[in-house]
Motif scaffolding. Sequence first.
Motif, PDB file in Angstrom:
ATOM      1  N   UNK A  91       4.965 -26.553  -0.922  1.00  0.00           N
ATOM      2  CA  UNK A  91       3.885 -27.527  -0.996  1.00  0.00           C
ATOM      3  C   UNK A  91       2.641 -27.163  -0.221  1.00  0.00           C
ATOM      4  N   UNK A  92       2.577 -25.947   0.317  1.00  0.00           N
ATOM      5  CA  UNK A  92       1.377 -25.547   1.062  1.00  0.00           C
ATOM      6  C   UNK A  92       0.229 -25.281   0.085  1.00  0.00           C
ATOM      7  N   UNK A  93      -0.981 -25.499   0.569  1.00  0.00           N
ATOM      8  CA  UNK A  93      -2.150 -25.315  -0.287  1.00  0.00           C
ATOM      9  C   UNK A  93      -2.424 -23.847  -0.585  1.00  0.00           C
ATOM     10  N   UNK A  94      -2.067 -22.990   0.361  1.00  0.00           N
ATOM     11  CA  UNK A  94      -2.298 -21.555   0.202  1.00  0.00           C
ATOM     12  C   UNK A  94      -1.000 -20.800   0.435  1.00  0.00           C
ATOM     13  N   UNK A  95      -0.860 -19.667  -0.267  1.00  0.00           N
ATOM     14  CA  UNK A  95       0.381 -18.898  -0.177  1.00  0.00           C
ATOM     15  C   UNK A  95       0.572 -18.239   1.180  1.00  0.00           C
ATOM     16  N   UNK A  96      -0.508 -18.106   1.959  1.00  0.00           N
ATOM     17  CA  UNK A  96      -0.379 -17.460   3.270  1.00  0.00           C
ATOM     18  C   UNK A  96      -0.511 -18.462   4.419  1.00  0.00           C
ATOM     19  N   UNK A  97      -0.179 -19.733   4.140  1.00  0.00           N
ATOM     20  CA  UNK A  97      -0.207 -20.753   5.195  1.00  0.00           C
ATOM     21  C   UNK A  97       1.038 -20.721   6.059  1.00  0.00           C
ATOM     22  N   UNK A  98       2.042 -19.944   5.691  1.00  0.00           N
ATOM     23  CA  UNK A  98       3.327 -19.942   6.396  1.00  0.00           C
ATOM     24  C   UNK A  98       3.465 -18.714   7.289  1.00  0.00           C
ATOM     25  N   UNK A  99       4.198 -18.822   8.402  1.00  0.00           N
ATOM     26  CA  UNK A  99       4.411 -17.682   9.308  1.00  0.00           C
ATOM     27  C   UNK A  99       5.008 -16.469   8.601  1.00  0.00           C
ATOM     28  N   UNK A 100       5.926 -16.683   7.660  1.00  0.00           N
ATOM     29  CA  UNK A 100       6.549 -15.564   6.961  1.00  0.00           C
ATOM     30  C   UNK A 100       5.523 -14.787   6.141  1.00  0.00           C
ATOM     31  N   UNK A 101       4.544 -15.492   5.607  1.00  0.00           N
ATOM     32  CA  UNK A 101       3.492 -14.818   4.852  1.00  0.00           C
ATOM     33  C   UNK A 101       2.652 -13.934   5.764  1.00  0.00           C
ATOM     34  N   UNK A 102       2.328 -14.443   6.934  1.00  0.00           N
ATOM     35  CA  UNK A 102       1.550 -13.652   7.885  1.00  0.00           C
ATOM     36  C   UNK A 102       2.313 -12.404   8.300  1.00  0.00           C
ATOM     37  N   UNK A 103       3.611 -12.535   8.484  1.00  0.00           N
ATOM     38  CA  UNK A 103       4.431 -11.379   8.829  1.00  0.00           C
ATOM     39  C   UNK A 103       4.411 -10.342   7.713  1.00  0.00           C
ATOM     40  N   UNK A 104       4.407 -10.814   6.473  1.00  0.00           N
ATOM     41  CA  UNK A 104       4.346  -9.883   5.340  1.00  0.00           C
ATOM     42  C   UNK A 104       3.008  -9.156   5.304  1.00  0.00           C
ATOM     43  N   UNK A 105       1.929  -9.866   5.638  1.00  0.00           N
ATOM     44  CA  UNK A 105       0.628  -9.217   5.738  1.00  0.00           C
ATOM     45  C   UNK A 105       0.687  -8.062   6.742  1.00  0.00           C
ATOM     46  N   UNK A 106       1.265  -8.360   7.922  1.00  0.00           N
ATOM     47  CA  UNK A 106       1.317  -7.341   8.971  1.00  0.00           C
ATOM     48  C   UNK A 106       2.127  -6.126   8.529  1.00  0.00           C
ATOM     49  N   UNK A 107       3.251  -6.381   7.843  1.00  0.00           N
ATOM     50  CA  UNK A 107       4.066  -5.269   7.370  1.00  0.00           C
ATOM     51  C   UNK A 107       3.307  -4.420   6.356  1.00  0.00           C
ATOM     52  N   UNK A 108       2.578  -5.082   5.455  1.00  0.00           N
ATOM     53  CA  UNK A 108       1.811  -4.349   4.461  1.00  0.00           C
ATOM     54  C   UNK A 108       0.697  -3.534   5.116  1.00  0.00           C
ATOM     55  N   UNK A 109       0.052  -4.110   6.141  1.00  0.00           N
ATOM     56  CA  UNK A 109      -1.004  -3.395   6.859  1.00  0.00           C
ATOM     57  C   UNK A 109      -0.433  -2.169   7.559  1.00  0.00           C
ATOM     58  N   UNK A 110       0.747  -2.317   8.183  1.00  0.00           N
ATOM     59  CA  UNK A 110       1.377  -1.183   8.860  1.00  0.00           C
ATOM     60  C   UNK A 110       1.703  -0.067   7.872  1.00  0.00           C
ATOM     61  N   UNK A 111       2.185  -0.434   6.685  1.00  0.00           N
ATOM     62  CA  UNK A 111       2.503   0.582   5.677  1.00  0.00           C
ATOM     63  C   UNK A 111       1.245   1.305   5.214  1.00  0.00           C
ATOM     64  N   UNK A 112       0.170   0.536   4.996  1.00  0.00           N
ATOM     65  CA  UNK A 112      -1.080   1.160   4.578  1.00  0.00           C
ATOM     66  C   UNK A 112      -1.636   2.079   5.660  1.00  0.00           C
ATOM     67  N   UNK A 113      -1.492   1.664   6.910  1.00  0.00           N
ATOM     68  CA  UNK A 113      -1.962   2.492   8.021  1.00  0.00           C
ATOM     69  C   UNK A 113      -1.232   3.829   8.043  1.00  0.00           C
ATOM     70  N   UNK A 114       0.084   3.786   7.833  1.00  0.00           N
ATOM     71  CA  UNK A 114       0.865   5.027   7.800  1.00  0.00           C
ATOM     72  C   UNK A 114       0.419   5.926   6.650  1.00  0.00           C
TER      73      UNK A 114
END
Length: 318
Positions: free
Chosen positions: A72-95
């Motif tokens: 029921x969140x307005x945005x898909x990245x309103x949840x802590x788990x979504x933010x964690x997924x962002x960080x993981x994706x950023x780390x992969x791109x950095x590598x």
Amino acid sequence: MRISELARQAGVTTKAVRYYESLGLITPERLPNGYRNYDEDDVRLVREIRTLHRLGIRVERTRPFIECLAAGRAYADDCPASLASYREAIDELTERIEALSARRATLIANLDAAAHRCSGVVPPEEKDTGAMDYLTLPANLPVPEDDGAADHLPGTRVPGLALLDTAGRTVRLDTLGPRRTVVYVYPLTGRPGTDLPEGWNSIPGARGCTPESCGFRDHFQDLLEAGAGRVHGLSSQDTGYQREVVERLGLPFDMLSDPDLTLADALGLPTFEVEGLRLFRRLTLVLRAGVIEHVFYPVFPPNEHAEQVLTWLREHPL
């Protein structure tokens, strides 16, 4: 709605929709006849998956975002788990960026090593046949005299001629912009196994086109750092011939072809004739905003000319 309509509205393929469903990211309603029935919520979920995938997040890892919307969140990245997924994706791109940067650095080093590999050694089989070494200059070459044939050029506007380069592009010297463009004009480059015109070495300023090109190749990066926006060689040889020279010598810039010597006719550049050929005399133009800012003429020795141009650029910064 049917799967084809969902795919159309979400901007994906029906195959992609079925894949999302197999992962449990979307769960359409099942009708009594067994058909799937999708609604606007499914369209929103599929669009979100598509957007995240384009950002580099694998489809399999979009689940936290989909679950966030389902909660029921307005945005898909309103949840802590979504933010964690962002960080993981950023780390992969950095590598990946670091790995690509390392590969790029290696390629640059290889290019630099190859570009400076201007050996004057002739293979034994070519020595046996008397082949000429185009990479070195014979001793006692006649020195060209300044006959004043280029005195009128500084301050002259470049004509709007379209010349073909070795990359297959059309280049207009009058539209190259405010940065300096170095154009070294030469009569012709020799090719192993091909005879030069009779008496070539006795013509003042004729011999040395290949060593001159090697010099601009070896100092290419230095010239850019000294303020040159680009470098071009220019001769009357056709583009196919020049392309072979670019590849054989490993030149990091493109050659310009002017088989009809239209630039010579438009600007009154000095030329000479040998064996029925009309050729450019060797000179170098420094162009800026469609105007000839400086001219090097005569050019001698050609194998040291790139250093002469580099010195001038450093002594005359913009």
